[in-house]
Design an enzyme around this catalytic site. Structure first.
Site, PDB file in Angstrom:
ATOM      1  N   ASP A   1       0.824  -1.211   0.000  1.00 30.50           N
ATOM      2  CA  ASP A   1       0.000   0.000   0.000  1.00 30.50           C
ATOM      3  C   ASP A   1       0.857   1.260   0.000  1.00 30.50           C
ATOM      4  O   ASP A   1       2.048   1.236   0.294  1.00 30.50           O
ATOM      5  CB  ASP A   1      -0.955   0.015   1.201  1.00 30.50           C
TER       6      ASP A   1
ATOM      7  N   GLU B   1      -0.597  -1.869   5.261  1.00 26.53           N
ATOM      8  CA  GLU B   1       0.329  -1.783   6.401  1.00 26.53           C
ATOM      9  C   GLU B   1       0.298  -0.398   7.028  1.00 26.53           C
ATOM     10  O   GLU B   1       0.391  -0.260   8.247  1.00 26.53           O
ATOM     11  CB  GLU B   1       1.755  -2.125   5.954  1.00 26.53           C
TER      12      GLU B   1
ATOM     13  N   ARG C   1      18.689  -7.498  13.865  1.00 30.08           N
ATOM     14  CA  ARG C   1      18.974  -7.758  15.271  1.00 30.08           C
ATOM     15  C   ARG C   1      17.915  -8.695  15.835  1.00 30.08           C
ATOM     16  O   ARG C   1      16.769  -8.691  15.376  1.00 30.08           O
ATOM     17  CB  ARG C   1      19.006  -6.450  16.080  1.00 30.08           C
TER      18      ARG C   1
ATOM     19  N   HIS D   1       8.178   8.725   4.215  1.00 26.97           N
ATOM     20  CA  HIS D   1       6.959   9.526   4.333  1.00 26.97           C
ATOM     21  C   HIS D   1       7.188  10.980   3.920  1.00 26.97           C
ATOM     22  O   HIS D   1       6.341  11.838   4.159  1.00 26.97           O
ATOM     23  CB  HIS D   1       6.357   9.456   5.754  1.00 26.97           C
TER      24      HIS D   1
END
Length: 406
Positions: A93, A151, A191, A378
């Site tokens: 998305d 998501e 990690r 973003h």
């Protein structure tokens, strides 16, 4: 703080097999086609049709319209000896952002943009699917490729799990990657344990009693109440959370009033909570409510609080994270290479998959400052170095090869 970005962007792809390197033009083409047609969560119809058409052309068994627009492809290895099932997850998305990039593949959908790399995730997953389909004879297990909607919100992982994507056949482990402009091209951030934070949201309206700005004793000032709440919320992390546990409480919205000489009846605020420690689930909601209730009571105000538990923290399994790291050490050859201290307070609904089965979510460095491909996620000018695409395919393929052997 010393920057981890190298002086040059030279990346050695010699450990990416020739057949996957040869996919680079196709990976770029797929990624750019998807980038031009971005769609918001649960509306990814064009993207889903694009993926389904490829899978059909390649003769790959797949199911569509899972959780509205999700897709799952299944590839069974032909090599004898292993019945394990590994899932690979990619989100598809976009975001409600107006793209500002001046590129030939710029978004054609006004106000919608792939500003977080999900177009690249989908292209990598497609490339992995294509390669595996051509090499079924080389592995013995079953691979599920999950193309997930929404998501960025309101979250597509949970409804896909509810629809049974981890069943029939049952998934033993899951991996996923995020192209990451906080790391330079040619690095992998991986990690064990907490990688990304839980995401919780809150909205609160304070109900006071309005009146004239010059006669405050006749009012209950919602702005004063809201201001005290904002300040008090900052004590939660500093005084109520163990200093060893990282956490954030941010008030990002505060709205009240319509005139400078009028005391507002109401004030509204909204914010987000982030933390890594799963044991803190539920704590912040209770503490925020206590603070708001106490301050409102002391001023004679009322309130309405809406608190949303959006995503839990992304917790990587120790063994699967070790497997991914071992693969990264084989694929990546730069002075920086592996970045284990790569935690972020950003959130991801990959966390729901990791609550169900062991797995690992990792970051694939994709920033290239020399090409000005280093805007943050973003941002309306976000883009990434597409050299990362075949590296992502190689990482996935080697992970499953190792998983099915061990």
């Amino acid at each position: 703080m010393v920057s981890i970005f190298p002086q040059t962007s030279t990346v050695n792809l010699k450990n990416v097999r020739l057949e996957i390197r040869a996919l680079q033009p196709q990976l770029v083409e797929w990624r750019r086609q998807i980038h031009q047609k971005p769609e918001l969560g649960f509306r990814e119809k064009i993207t889903a049709e694009f993926i389904a058409q490829k899978l059909q052309n390649w003769g790959i068994v797949h199911q569509t319209e899972i959780a509205q627009t999700g897709i799952v492809a299944i590839i069974k290895g032909e090599k004898p000896g292993n019945g394990k099932v590994l899932a690979i997850r990619a989100d598809m998305d976009a975001l409600p952002i107006q793209e500002q990039n001046q590129v030939p593949y710029c978004s054609q959908h006004d106000g919608v943009m792939h500003a977080c790399g999900h177009d690249g995730h989908t292209a990598i997953a497609l490339g992995t699917t294509y390669y595996l389909n051509q090499h079924r004879q080389d592995f013995s297990g079953t691979v599920k490729i999950i193309f997930q909607p929404a998501e960025e919100g309101p979250g597509g992982a949970k409804p896909m799990i509810a629809a049974g994507v981890l069943k029939n056949p049952d998934v033993d482990a899951i991996i996923g990657l995020h192209l990451w402009n906080n790391l330079p091209l040619g690095t992998v951030g991986v990690r064990p344990g907490a990688l990304m934070a839980a995401v919780e949201l809150f909205r609160c309206t304070i109900f006071g009693k309005g009146g004239h700005g010059a006669i405050p004793h006749q009012t209950v000032d919602s702005v004063v109440v809201a201001a005290q709440i904002v300040n008090a919320l900052q004590t939660i992390v500093s005084r109520n959370v163990n200093p060893i546990d990282s956490a954030v409480v941010t008030v990002g919205e505060l709205h009240a009033g319509t005139a400078v000489n009028v005391i507002a009846d109401t004030a509204s605020m909204g914010g987000t909570v982030r933390y890594f420690n799963p044991d803190l689930a539920g704590f912040f909601k209770e503490r925020i409510q206590q603070i708001i209730a106490g301050i409102c009571q002391s001023h004679g105000a009322n309130y309405d609080l809406d608190y949303i538990h959006l995503y839990p923290p992304v917790i990587n399994d120790l063994e699967i994270a070790a497997l991914v790291r071992s693969v990264a050490e084989e694929v990546i050859e730069t002075p920086i290479g592996i970045v284990p201290e790569c935690q972020t307070m950003g959130g991801e609904d990959m966390s729901f998959f990791l609550q169900e089965v062991p797995g690992c979510y990792f970051f694939l460095g994709s920033a290239n400052p020399e090409k000005k491909l280093d805007y943050p996620h973003h941002h309306p000018q976000f883009d990434f170095d597409e050299t990362a695409l075949p590296m992502g395919v190689e990482m996935f393929v080697r992970c499953l090869e190792k998983f099915f052997v061990e």
